[in-house]
Scaffold this motif. Structure first.
Motif, PDB file in Angstrom:
ATOM      1  N   ARG A  16       0.865  -1.212   0.139  1.00 47.99           N
ATOM      2  CA  ARG A  16       0.021  -0.003   0.033  1.00 47.99           C
ATOM      3  C   ARG A  16       0.873   1.213   0.075  1.00 47.99           C
ATOM      4  O   ARG A  16       0.640   2.255  -0.750  1.00 47.99           O
ATOM      5  CB  ARG A  16      -0.979   0.091   1.136  1.00 47.99           C
ATOM      6  N   TYR A  19       2.535   1.736  -3.495  1.00 54.81           N
ATOM      7  CA  TYR A  19       1.495   2.214  -4.390  1.00 54.81           C
ATOM      8  C   TYR A  19       1.225   3.750  -4.361  1.00 54.81           C
ATOM      9  O   TYR A  19       1.150   4.644  -5.142  1.00 54.81           O
ATOM     10  CB  TYR A  19       0.050   1.722  -4.338  1.00 54.81           C
ATOM     11  N   VAL A  20       1.389   4.255  -2.842  1.00 57.81           N
ATOM     12  CA  VAL A  20       1.354   5.830  -2.694  1.00 57.81           C
ATOM     13  C   VAL A  20       2.512   6.368  -3.365  1.00 57.81           C
ATOM     14  O   VAL A  20       2.467   7.472  -3.580  1.00 57.81           O
ATOM     15  CB  VAL A  20       0.834   6.052  -1.194  1.00 57.81           C
ATOM     16  N   LEU A 102       5.880   9.880   4.001  1.00 59.41           N
ATOM     17  CA  LEU A 102       5.792   8.623   3.299  1.00 59.41           C
ATOM     18  C   LEU A 102       7.200   7.657   3.614  1.00 59.41           C
ATOM     19  O   LEU A 102       7.247   6.650   3.723  1.00 59.41           O
ATOM     20  CB  LEU A 102       5.377   8.624   1.927  1.00 59.41           C
TER      21      LEU A 102
END
Length: 118
Positions: A16, A19-20, A102
């Protein structure tokens, strides 16, 4: 060793997050469009290089995690470091803050010990 690192939960979370990362790479490339069309010309190359590096290292890490390769841990670490470094020239826009957060998130998930099931 791969099985110890890439548990089902960690693999799901890293997938996840990666993907970000790829979505942020696309966003940074889109931010370069006004420069390509004539405005902000000096930032176009910087944005396109950052987008290519983020997309490349993120895509490689995503492929390694999904295929459960031994290089997955190293690529996740590299992705986190690249995201943090890429956030420095992007700090003037919101994407810079997101890339830094992130990057730290990917590093935390990569280095955190796996929780014992209750």
């Amino acid at each position: 060793m791969v099985d110890e690192f890439l548990t089902a939960d960690r693999s799901k979370t890293l997938t996840r997050l990666l993907y970000v990362d790829i979505a942020l790479a696309v966003a940074v490339a889109l931010l370069a469009l006004p420069g390509i069309l004539g405005e902000f010309e000096k930032y176009v190359v910087t944005l396109l290089v950052i987008a290519a590096v983020l997309g490349g290292v993120g895509g490689a890490a995503l492929a390694a995690v999904r295929r459960r390769r031994e290089s997955a841990r190293k690529l996740c670490i590299a992705t986190g470091v690249v995201l943090i470094l890429a956030s420095l020239p992007l700090v003037a826009i919101l994407v810079g803050l997101l890339t830094g957060v992130l990057g730290v998130g990917i590093l935390v998930v990569t280095f955190a010990p796996e929780r014992e099931p209750r």
